[in-house]
Design an enzyme around this catalytic site. Sequence first.
Site, short mmCIF file in Angstrom:
data_model
loop_
_atom_site.label_atom_id
_atom_site.label_comp_id
_atom_site.label_asym_id
_atom_site.label_seq_id
_atom_site.Cartn_x
_atom_site.Cartn_y
_atom_site.Cartn_z
N ARG A 121 0.84 -1.20 0.00
CA ARG A 121 0.00 0.00 0.00
C ARG A 121 0.87 1.25 0.00
NH1 ARG A 121 -5.40 -0.98 3.76
NH2 ARG A 121 -6.61 -1.92 2.08
N GLN A 126 -1.23 2.32 -5.97
CA GLN A 126 -2.67 2.45 -5.74
C GLN A 126 -3.49 1.93 -6.92
OE1 GLN A 126 -3.35 6.55 -4.70
NE2 GLN A 126 -3.06 6.17 -2.51
N ASP A 129 -3.94 -1.91 -6.71
CA ASP A 129 -4.42 -2.45 -5.44
C ASP A 129 -5.75 -3.19 -5.61
OD1 ASP A 129 -5.13 -2.99 -2.85
OD2 ASP A 129 -4.86 -0.95 -2.11
N SER A 132 -8.26 -3.21 -2.50
CA SER A 132 -9.08 -2.01 -2.34
C SER A 132 -10.20 -1.96 -3.38
CB SER A 132 -8.22 -0.75 -2.46
OG SER A 132 -7.36 -0.63 -1.35
N TYR A 227 -3.02 -1.77 7.86
CA TYR A 227 -4.07 -2.68 8.28
C TYR A 227 -4.19 -2.68 9.80
CZ TYR A 227 -3.67 -4.58 3.56
OH TYR A 227 -3.64 -4.72 2.20
#
Length: 377
Positions: A121, A126, A129, A132, A227
């Site tokens: 992350r 991004q 990902d 996500s 996390y």
Amino acid sequence: MLIAVPAETQTHEKRVAATPETVGKLVAAGCTVVVEREAGHAARFPDAAYEKAGARLVDGFRACCADADLVLKVRAPSTVELKDIKSGTAVAALLSPFTNPLLKDYADAGLACFCMEMIPRISRAQSMDVLSSQANIAGYKAVLLAMEHYGRFMPMLMTAAGTVQPAKVLILGAGVAGLQAIATARRMGATVEVFDVRAAAKEQVQSLGARFVEVASDQDAEDSGGYAKEMDDDYKRRQSELVAEHVAKSDIIITTALIPGKPAPVLISEEMVKSMKPGSVIVDLAVEMGGNCPLSEMDQVVEKYGVMLVGVGNIPSLMATDASQLYARNMLNFIQPMLDAESGRLNIDMEDEVVAAALICRDGEFLKPQLLGAEVK
């Protein structure tokens, strides 16, 4: 370079790892793309669209993957599929790194496997990902599933027959799925409360118009990867007391709490379920990892003590078209930097932190021994 996109075979899996859009971009980059017939059918991407994008269609997994340099999948290769992928092939997929018993077999088969769940992350990654992008879908769909099983209105309604009070929604976990669930429930007119162990989530929760419920603590509840991490017993006790108080008042609960590499933490006990009003609904997004409620059942909707428990696994697959589009773009963004235009091969650069984090095995060597629970000799 030959890239294969086979059909997914896991039960309830409707997604596909490449769409006509991403296939077209791979072909434009000089790759040859082979797609198994009807691979995108369940996600509403017809074979004709893949052919128009420049893909070649073939019948069956073996014909699709046997000569491939790179295989793009949603789910990890099964034992049967593994037999039809030649040594030296690269595979990118959701490998379920903490629960998949075949990880060492991939290394033994000589594959270079990229675990899409392990992409770090960081800002640069991004667009790659997958956790996500798929969690966003799960959070949205969870609210719709709750509405389906909740026999009342979500918003406040003022009618000639009287006023209907808005549903009270409690969301446990304010990660990507939780935040999307907040936004969706708020759009539906519900009042929303949110619990998360990470104090840093408070601002995001409040910005979406929800009330943040927190346990006072001096501990840092967030790991280096962003996390939630496991807390001590005293925190868990106080957390349980606070959650129980809010559970009893809630009409709908959506649980999203997961700790990487561990079973899902139990947040809603059987006694808490008993305290809920008849007709209440719990949607347990952590059911695939044991569930945040021990009464949840995998891929089942059950009623316990007058409460509906929705334990649907693989929720992104319920919205397969959008889920596939987002997953395929994540995959494309991950693969494109490794495409070597001169050699026509995949350039696996271990100096790249994204590549190094995602690659779990190569040339017969398992690179992440911690995933096997013991050091690989």
